[in-house]
Enzyme design. Structure first.
Site, short mmCIF file in Angstrom:
data_model
loop_
_atom_site.label_atom_id
_atom_site.label_comp_id
_atom_site.label_asym_id
_atom_site.label_seq_id
_atom_site.Cartn_x
_atom_site.Cartn_y
_atom_site.Cartn_z
CG ASP A 294 -1.83 1.15 1.34
OD1 ASP A 294 -2.80 1.14 0.57
OD2 ASP A 294 -1.60 2.08 2.15
CD GLU B 17 -2.37 2.51 -3.51
OE1 GLU B 17 -3.47 3.02 -3.66
OE2 GLU B 17 -1.71 2.66 -2.46
C1 NOJ Z 1 -4.35 3.28 -0.58
C2 NOJ Z 1 -5.50 2.37 -0.32
O1 NOJ Z 1 -5.85 1.72 -1.50
C3 NOJ Z 1 -6.61 3.26 0.22
O2 NOJ Z 1 -7.82 2.57 0.31
C4 NOJ Z 1 -6.17 3.77 1.57
O3 NOJ Z 1 -7.15 4.66 2.05
C5 NOJ Z 1 -4.83 4.50 1.46
N1 NOJ Z 1 -3.88 3.80 0.67
C6 NOJ Z 1 -4.23 4.68 2.82
O4 NOJ Z 1 -3.78 3.45 3.31
#
Ligand code: NOJ
Length: 594
Positions: free
Chosen positions: A250, A312
């Protein structure tokens, strides 16, 4: 058409690349210690040569938002046993791996992305025994389980932060990013949270501010501290030891911030929360991120079975995306391609450009495509024109499942689920929707319960009150109904996945774009690696019928015709001449050529 809500640069006005990056001037002790804390030296690095054998190159990955997939105990919230009960469905769909968004204990401010304990299961999702059972049952069906790893921040209720905030001299003080304000009541600088307003929160007890890239309840960990790194690598080992097949990382591009706390440059306009836009220049994509990615890779490479890392990292261009693979393919195997995900218009030229770019990435890394996830409006709403949505859904499915990129689906896309945002502010669950209403309605709309059947609450829960309401569209769009309809979106996905698995060209073939001589028609060829049947894909991204003529001789294809393998709208399976291929508006043709 609804607006995209990604957390990428484009969504917040942060349009410029991360440019001049400043060197971190922390005390040498910490820097040296971080070096010394190198992960497992026995780790085996993956080479370009080995990449073809990797399971994740051929896998169809399916993202599950556990709160919304299947509730097994009637409390209105999805859970692990619910997922286990649906494994046969996933197997039948053709899924090879599931990525489950966070299931760890959490106050659920950000629905699991605020973690209070990295090595347990939140009781609302089940127990560790339930988790082990899920992994075992998934394995029995050749489905791998990928965990969500959230390294940038914890919950403010995590014991590490509770300690860190207890006093300035606490041994864990440096595990988070604490700074003095500029003056009384003034934050250290102008950095903004991605979720609105200042990224600094004052802590009255210790008289300092802490940094939070996301919600104030999600304080950022200090990745310059070697103890933090060690603790986080131990978390990876904990889950790998339990048999998981890898991690989705993440927000990893946000691990480091400028130590000199330079103000971010201002950009014109304001965001949905009313803040002046800024370019997140000093908090995103600092070079130190790559040092950490290499270390994480070494940890997972120390395990058998080629665990995968999916990142991500919503990079603004191919140059930044390429860096994520690592110069020796020693960082992320599958960086998510947000450029492709967020084209947000059916532009054959743009898709062709992006596909060619990532195909030619100098690192030789494997592309990773997706169109839907839990943070942005579903494709039905972003790409649909309101008239041909059924065709457009299939066209995007074909694009996702016929290129060389590893494809990722998001639950419900395979049945054509739509974004269903809350109608009233008081119904919003996602905090950014409350803060940004009505410009930003939050992400509830793409997180509504999976639509399984026609029964109450679409078979998601026996509770009268699911955590988010089931969209009214469930009566038309649900798994049970679509399973019984050979022409459904669901069956189209299944056919595509089967083709991808069974056609050597789609499974392993090289990819080259083909000139269709029509700006609206995207066409590409997947070459059979063994000289047998190759696969030609033609996607008409316009609302006009098209006739195209292709010359595939330069590609080594001698035949004059193409044999349809899958079409939409449905067409005759008889061979079509390559010099006169008709495509209806938003038509899809997947055909065999020799
Ligand atoms: C990216 C995640 O996909 C999202 O859902 C989240 O709110 C933020 N990162 C913070 O962790």
């Amino acid at each position: 058409m609804a607006l995209v809500r990604s957390f990428g640069r484009a969504a917040t006005g942060n349009l410029a690349d991360v440019g001049l990056l400043l060197l971190w001037v922390l005390g040498t002790t910490i820097a040296v210690a971080a070096q010394q804390q190198a992960p497992d030296a026995s780790a085996v690095h993956q080479t370009t040569q080995g990449i073809n054998d990797m399971w994740w190159k051929h896998a169809v990955i399916y993202e599950i938002y556990p709160r919304s997939f299947q509730d097994s105990n009637g409390d209105g919230v999805g859970d692990l046993n619910g997922i286990t009960s649906r494994l046969d469905y996933l197997k039948d769909l053709g899924v090879d791996a599931i990525w489950i968004t966070p299931i760890y204990p959490s106050p659920q401010v950000d629905f699991g992305y605020d973690i209070a304990d990295y090595t347990s299961i939140d009781p609302q999702y089940g127990t560790m025994a339930d988790f082990d059972h899920l992994v075992k049952e998934a394995k029995a069906r050749d489905i791998r389980v990928i965990m969500d790893f959230v390294p940038n921040h914890t919950s403010d209720k995590h014991p590490w932060f509770v300690e860190s905030s207890s006093s300035r001299t606490n041994p864990k003080r440096d595990w988070y990013v604490w700074r003095d304000g500029k003056g009384p009541g003034q934050p250290p600088n102008n950095w903004l949270s991605w979720f609105g307003h200042s990224a600094w929160r004052f802590d009255a007890r210790t008289g300092q501010f802490y940094y939070h890239h996301f919600y104030p309840e999600q304080p950022d960990l200090n990745w310059r501290n070697p103890e933090v790194r060690k603790a986080m690598y131990d978390v990876l080992r904990f889950w790998l030891d339990r048999g998981v097949a890898g991690f989705r990382l993440d927000a990893v591009s946000r691990l480091f911030e400028d130590p000199n706390l330079h103000d971010d440059p201002l950009l014109p306009g304001t965001n949905a929360y009313g803040d002046q836009n800024i370019e997140h220049k000093y908090t995103d994509n600092l070079p130190e991120v790559h040092e950490v990615l290499k270390e994480i890779r070494q940890v997972v490479d120390g395990y058998p079975g080629n665990p995968v890392l999916i990142s991500e990292t919503d990079e603004p261009n191919i140059a930044e995306l390429t860096k994520l693979y690592g110069s020796k393919l020693d960082e992320i195997q599958l960086p998510m391609d947000f450029q492709v995900a967020d084209v947000n218009q059916l532009s054959a030229a743009r898709f062709r450009e992006l596909i060619e770019q990532v195909e030619g990435n100098p690192a030789g890394g494997q592309p990773y495509f997706f169109f839907n996830n839990h943070d942005q409006d579903r494709t039905w709403d972003r790409y649909g024109d309101g008239v041909h949505n059924d065709r457009i859904a299939r066209l995007l499915a074909a694009l996702l499942l016929t290129t060389r990129a590893t494809p990722q689906l998001y639950y419900g896309e395979e049945i054509g689920m739509v974004t269903t945002p809350p109608a009233r502010k008081e119904d919003v669950k996602d905090p950014i929707g409350k803060l940004g209403w009505p410009k930003e309605k939050g992400r509830d709309g793409e997180r509504t319960p999976m639509q399984w059947d026609m029964s109450n609450n679409a078979g998601f829960t026996t509770s009268a009150t699911p955590w988010l309401p089931v969209p009214p569209s469930y009566k038309q769009r649900n798994v049970a109904a679509e399973e019984n309809d050979s022409g459904s979106v669901l069956n189209f996905y299944k056919q595509l996945i089967r083709l991808r698995r069974n056609q050597p060209a789609l499974r392993d073939g090289q990819q080259s774009t083909v000139n269709s001589h029509d700006a609206d028609v995207l066409s590409y060829l997947r070459k059979n690696p063994d000289g047998g049947e190759s696969v030609l894909v033609l996607l008409n991204m316009s609302n006009q019928p098209k006739k195209v003529a292709l010359d595939l001789k330069p590609e080594g294809i001698d035949s004059n015709g193409a044999k349809p393998l899958l079409t939409y709208p449905k067409a005759s399976p008889t061979e079509v001449p390559l010099d006169a291929i008709s495509l209806p508006p938003f038509g899809t043709l997947v055909a065999a050529v020799k």
